[in-house]
Write a protein that holds these residues in place. Structure first.
Motif, short mmCIF file in Angstrom:
data_model
loop_
_atom_site.label_atom_id
_atom_site.label_comp_id
_atom_site.label_asym_id
_atom_site.label_seq_id
_atom_site.Cartn_x
_atom_site.Cartn_y
_atom_site.Cartn_z
N ASN A 1 22.02 55.90 48.04
CA ASN A 1 21.54 54.59 48.44
C ASN A 1 20.79 53.92 47.30
O ASN A 1 19.92 53.12 47.53
CB ASN A 1 20.67 54.71 49.69
N TYR A 2 21.15 54.25 46.06
CA TYR A 2 20.48 53.62 44.94
C TYR A 2 20.74 52.12 44.88
O TYR A 2 19.89 51.39 44.39
CB TYR A 2 20.88 54.28 43.63
N SER A 3 21.89 51.66 45.36
CA SER A 3 22.11 50.22 45.35
C SER A 3 21.14 49.53 46.30
O SER A 3 20.63 48.45 45.99
CB SER A 3 23.55 49.89 45.73
N ILE A 4 20.83 50.15 47.43
CA ILE A 4 19.85 49.59 48.36
C ILE A 4 18.47 49.62 47.72
O ILE A 4 17.70 48.66 47.85
CB ILE A 4 19.87 50.35 49.69
N VAL A 5 18.16 50.70 47.03
CA VAL A 5 16.87 50.80 46.35
C VAL A 5 16.73 49.70 45.31
O VAL A 5 15.69 49.05 45.21
CB VAL A 5 16.71 52.20 45.70
N LYS A 6 17.80 49.48 44.56
CA LYS A 6 17.76 48.43 43.53
C LYS A 6 17.58 47.05 44.14
O LYS A 6 16.83 46.23 43.62
CB LYS A 6 19.02 48.49 42.69
N VAL A 7 18.28 46.79 45.24
CA VAL A 7 18.17 45.48 45.90
C VAL A 7 16.75 45.28 46.43
O VAL A 7 16.15 44.22 46.24
CB VAL A 7 19.22 45.35 47.02
N CYS A 8 16.21 46.30 47.11
CA CYS A 8 14.85 46.18 47.64
C CYS A 8 13.83 46.03 46.53
O CYS A 8 12.88 45.26 46.65
CB CYS A 8 14.51 47.39 48.51
#
Length: 110
Positions: A14-21
Motif C-alpha cells: 500500500n505504498y501508493s496509498i501512503v504516498k498519496v496520503c
C-alpha cells in the motif's frame, strides 16, 4: 544438466496509498500554514476575523489526520509480519495516537 527454476515473488503493498496520503498531508499542512499566516498578517494590520482560529485549526487538524494515516499505513506494513508482541505494541500506540490526535484536534477548534 538440470534446468534451473527461477521463481518470482510479488507482493502487494500500500505504498501508493501512503504516498498519496503523505502528499495531501503536506499540501494541507501548507494550506493551513498559509491560512494561519494570512490571518496573523490581517491581525497585525488591525483586521479582526473572529472565525480565523476555527478555520486554521480545522485545516491543521485535517492535515494531521492525513499525515497520521500515511504514517499508520507505513507502520502497519512494517509490523504486520512481525511477532505478536510487535503487533500489540503497534495497536496500543495506534490507539494512543488517535486519542492524542482527536484531543489536540478538538482543542484547536475552540
Amino acid at each position: 544438466m538440470a534446468k534451473r527454476r527461477t521463481t518470482t515473488t510479488t507482493s502487494s503493498s500500500n505504498y501508493s496509498i501512503v504516498k498519496v496520503c503523505a502528499f495531501w498531508g503536506v499540501v494541507l499542512a501548507g494550506v493551513a500554514g498559509l491560512i494561519s499566516f494570512v490571518f496573523s498578517i490581517l491581525a497585525k494590520c488591525g483586521v479582526i476575523v473572529t472565525w480565523a482560529g476555527k478555520v486554521s485549526g480545522a485545516c491543521s487538524f485535517i492535515a494531521q489526520i492525513a499525515l497520521f494515516i500515511s504514517a499508520w499505513l507505513a507502520a502497519w506494513d512494517y509490523v504486520k509480519y512481525k511477532s505478536k508482541g510487535w503487533r500489540i505494541v503497534f495497536w496500543v500506540f495506534f490507539v494512543l495516537g488517535i486519542l492524542g490526535l482527536v484531543g489536540l484536534g478538538i482543542a484547536s477548534w475552540f
